[in-house]
Design a protein around this motif. Structure first.
Motif: not given
Lengths: 141, 143
Positions: A88-94, B86, B121-122, B125-126
């Motif tokens: 979640l952190l990698v997806g939202a953060g990037t 971010g 999960a990534m 998040g995206m």
């Protein structure tokens, strides 16, 4: 292992050559999070086939190379909380930062982009602190 | 041709991530862990990748992409709140799992279940990022 750094350098040169092809041939910046993220949030709908072809290459080449190595252990964590939080952190953060290790790191630093350099400093610092905290203090990774 | 070049670029990227060992999470965490048994590999990968890319950027001025169109405009150089926040979030996730977006995709075929869970999960998040962007703008106005 002794020759790990040589393979790191060889792999790095391949990654950079991929980025050079994507830039000089297609006029695009090779950023993994942007290529994937544009498919997820719909912002890259008009270039979806190009993005999917890129990702097909990313997935296919390791499949072809894998038999030469026999077995590759990725030593990935099997703690669901760690993996889900990290994803979640990698997806939202990037996506919030508009780039990751390939876009800000490889493509940004190589053009002396201030944003790329600042992003890289922050994700390396955050990554280093996270590993130290969760590994040496909490012992969960 | 655009699609073929995209496939070639992706193939080089995937092959590079594979042979460099960057899909091995212990090598990434080993590089980030300066207090542990430090693994320098990632620095060689980054250095190696920047060389061809720096040459490519030098070829850009005065030219056009092979398939036509234009090269990306130089970005707004300003360092924004979203860039810093971010990147910090990304770095925390990168340290936790040892995976970033490229290697997480490259390793799907052989990494096993937890690589698929990470990738799912990534993607979630995206998908949440645009909403996070709006919420941030509402609660902590930037600049």
């Amino acid at each position: 292992m002794e020759q790990d750094w040589i393979w790191g350098l060889v792999g790095g040169l391949l990654i950079g050559t991929g980025g050079a092809v994507y830039l000089l041939a297609n006029g695009r910046i090779m950023g993994a999070s942007g290529i994937i993220g544009g498919l997820v949030d719909g912002s890259g709908r008009s270039t979806a086939t190009e993005r999917l072809m890129f990702l097909a290459g990313v997935i296919l080449l390791p499949i072809l190379l894998y038999p030469l190595y026999g077995h590759v252990d990725t030593h990935v964590s099997s703690n669901p909380a760690v993996i889900i939080a990290a994803g979640l952190l990698v997806g939202a953060g990037t996506r919030l930062a508009n780039g990751c290790t390939s876009g800000h790191g490889v493509c940004g630093i190589s053009r002396f982009s201030l944003r790329g350099i600042v992003a890289t400093v922050f994700y390396i610092l955050a990554g280093g602190l996270t590993v130290v905290f969760f590994r040496h203090l909490l012992g969960v990774i | 041709m655009r699609l073929l070049y995209a496939f070639i670029a992706g193939g080089l990227f995937g092959a590079g991530l594979f042979v460099s060992g960057m899909t091995d999470t212990s090598k990434v965490q080993g590089w980030l862990d300066v207090f542990g048994d430090w693994d320098p590999t990632l620095a060689f990968v980054m250095g190696g990748a920047i060389i061809p890319m720096a040459i490519a950027w030098r070829l850009v001025p005065g030219r056009k992409p092979l398939v036509g169109g234009t090269f990306p405009e130089p970005q707004d150089p300003r360092v924004s709140r979203n860039l810093v926040l971010g990147s910090t979030m990304f770095g925390a996730g990168w340290g936790l799992a040892g995976l970033c977006p490229g290697p997480s995709i490259a390793s799907l075929s052989y990494g096993g279940l937890w690589h698929w869970v990470f990738a799912a999960a990534m993607l979630a998040g995206m998908a949440l990022a645009p909403r996070l962007r709006v919420t941030l703008d509402r609660t902590v106005p930037a600049e």
